[in-house]
Design an enzyme around this catalytic site. Structure first.
Site, short mmCIF file in Angstrom:
data_model
loop_
_atom_site.label_atom_id
_atom_site.label_comp_id
_atom_site.label_asym_id
_atom_site.label_seq_id
_atom_site.Cartn_x
_atom_site.Cartn_y
_atom_site.Cartn_z
N ASN A 7 0.87 -1.17 0.00
CA ASN A 7 0.00 0.00 0.00
C ASN A 7 0.91 1.22 0.00
OD1 ASN A 7 -1.82 2.00 0.46
ND2 ASN A 7 -2.70 1.12 2.32
N ARG A 93 -2.56 -2.17 -3.48
CA ARG A 93 -3.80 -1.42 -3.26
C ARG A 93 -3.77 -0.19 -4.17
NH1 ARG A 93 -5.33 2.69 1.48
NH2 ARG A 93 -7.49 2.98 0.88
N HIS A 182 -12.87 2.39 0.21
CA HIS A 182 -12.84 1.36 1.26
C HIS A 182 -13.56 0.09 0.80
CE1 HIS A 182 -12.69 4.80 4.43
NE2 HIS A 182 -11.45 4.37 4.20
N ARG A 243 -10.90 15.19 7.64
CA ARG A 243 -11.75 15.56 6.50
C ARG A 243 -13.15 15.94 6.97
NH1 ARG A 243 -10.68 10.20 3.21
NH2 ARG A 243 -8.66 9.97 4.18
N GLU A 335 -13.93 -0.80 15.51
CA GLU A 335 -13.56 -2.02 16.24
C GLU A 335 -13.27 -1.75 17.71
OE1 GLU A 335 -10.20 -3.72 14.09
OE2 GLU A 335 -11.28 -3.41 12.22
N GLU A 386 -7.98 -5.81 5.44
CA GLU A 386 -7.88 -5.36 4.05
C GLU A 386 -6.70 -6.00 3.32
OE1 GLU A 386 -8.30 -1.26 5.54
OE2 GLU A 386 -9.25 -0.85 3.61
#
Ligand code: ADP
Length: 408
Positions: A7, A93, A182, A243, A335, A386
């Site tokens: 990534n 990714r 996502h 954001r 989580e 992921e």
């Protein structure tokens, strides 16, 4: 079968090496602050006892190429990989796949060109992803490389959900539409939810909430994404670390006139200085929760606003789905934060959504559920994986399990 997942971001490269036969992580790590005087390489390898042992090095890493060299050295020195040829594939990714990529795709020069052409849609992400792909292809030319796109899962959105109400020409000529992000995480937790509920995914209506530094919600019907909160870019939707999420677009013109800020300065303001950070000064939810606990009104407001925004999306997607089988929380905040989970489900018992506070306070690495006995809707906490999902999709692609997708 060893798969390396990469990534590559603008100033960092994260990596994870899997043994997919044994389903274990052999090594993982990241190089961060690339290009600065003090770059850090954090590397974890599985030791003889089966635990992950960590080493941290601080030194200048000039660019991505140097970053990859350091990663290669860390993997070989730690014995996780003796030669790149041991790799069955490398999975990358890639944030934006536009309308062109609906599936994991074997990378060739045409695919690289297409990802580059899509870069204006994700100027912060795709160029960095590409850099990672190009350096990895040069370092391991004999190893197949696969791109796994964040947008792919949301390509099933119907037009009424992905189009913006602006003149059609901007969609046709400039590809202005909702893409969503996502996707790897939303699709993974949706499948895990079906396993937990012991029901076929194609009969389930789910709302998946990926709440990390970036955050997004998705309505998933029969295993397909039918709406999602991020838009053409990852700026739309929920309130995030830095954001803003949804705002009135007229604020941008107002700020331009009132403050003289240029367009790109406002872009930075909304991407880097807004969200939790803009409301209360901290962008890490753990710090925000601590400040709130100590009585900081701005941090308390930030938490109220985050939960309220998520709750509005739950309501909207509930209406879109018509029936809701489960609400799924995932990523760092989803989580690990009972406070946020409880906050966004509060006052929804009449919709069949009710959290059991004892279950909600449970901690664990495995998935668990947190609904009360009266709750008609299951409320699940599912750790996202992921990188593992990218590794699985990478294998699927090289074994041609996915429809082969020729580059446009
Ligand atoms: P990224 O989008 O960078 O992958 P993560 O999924 O790792 O992000 O989530 C990071 C967020 O999770 C941060 O806001 C962090 O504060 C939050 N987080 C991690 N652990 C906890 C915790 N125990 N309680 C509350 N928030 C947490």
């Amino acid at each position: 079968m060893k798969i390396l997942v990469i990534n590559s971001g603008s100033s960092s490269i994260k990596y994870r090496l899997f043994d997919m036969t044994a389903k274990t992580v052999l090594a993982s790590g990241l190089v961060e602050q690339i290009g600065e005087q003090q770059s850090r390489l954090i590397h974890q390898t599985r030791n003889d006892r089966g635990d992950m042992a960590e080493s941290v090095k601080t030194e200048a890493v000039a660019d991505h190429r140097a970053g990859f060299e350091r990663i290669g050295a860390a993997l070989t020195e730690s014995g996780a990989l003796t030669d790149p040829r041991e790799l069955s594939a490398i999975g990358h990714r890639v944030v934006h796949g536009g309308e062109e990529f609906r599936n994991p795709t074997l990378i060739n020069p045409k695919v690289i060109d297409t990802i580059r052409r899509l870069s204006p849609l994700a100027p912060l992400h795709n160029p960095a992803n590409l850099l990672g792909i190009e350096v990895a292809m040069q370092s391991a030319p004999q190893v197949p490389q696969v791109a796994v796109f964040d947008t792919a899962f949301h390509q099933s959105l119907p037009q009424k959900a992905y189009r913006y109400a602006i003149p059609q020409d901007f969609y046709e000529t400039h590809q202005v539409r909702r893409y969503g992000f996502h996707g790897t995480s939303h699709s993974y937790v949706a499948r895990q939810a079906a396993k937990m509920l012991d029901r076929p995914l194609d009969r389930l209506n789910l709302i998946t909430l990926h709440l990390g530094n970036g955050a997004s919600a998705s309505a998933v019907k029969g295993g397909k994404s039918i709406d999602t909160s991020m838009g053409m870019t990852p700026l739309e939707g929920l309130i995030m670390g830095t954001r803003s999420g949804d705002i009135d677009p007229a604020i941008i013109f107002y700020l331009k006139k009132k403050t003289g800020l240029a367009g790109d300065e406002i872009e930075t303001l909304l991407n880097k200085h807004s969200g939790l950070k803009g409301i209360c000064g901290a962008n890490d939810m753990r710090a925000v929760e601590k400040q709130a606990q100590e009585g900081d009104r701005r941090a308390q407001l930030a938490i109220e606003m985050v939960c309220y925004r998520i709750k509005k999306y739950i309501g909207a997607y509930y209406a879109v789905l018509g029936r809701l089988d489960a609400l799924v929380f995932t990523a760092g905040i989803g989580e690990k934060s009972p406070l946020i989970r409880a906050g966004c489900c509060r006052g929804m018992a009449h919709l069949g959504i009710e959290v059991d506070s004892e279950k909600n306070n449970r901690k664990g690495k495995e998935a668990f559920d947190i609904q009360s006995e009266n709750s008609g809707v299951r409320i699940l906490v599912i750790p996202t994986k992921e990188e593992y999902e990218i590794a699985k999709q990478t294998i699927g692609c090289i074994q041609n399990r996915f429809e082969s997708e020729s580059a446009p």
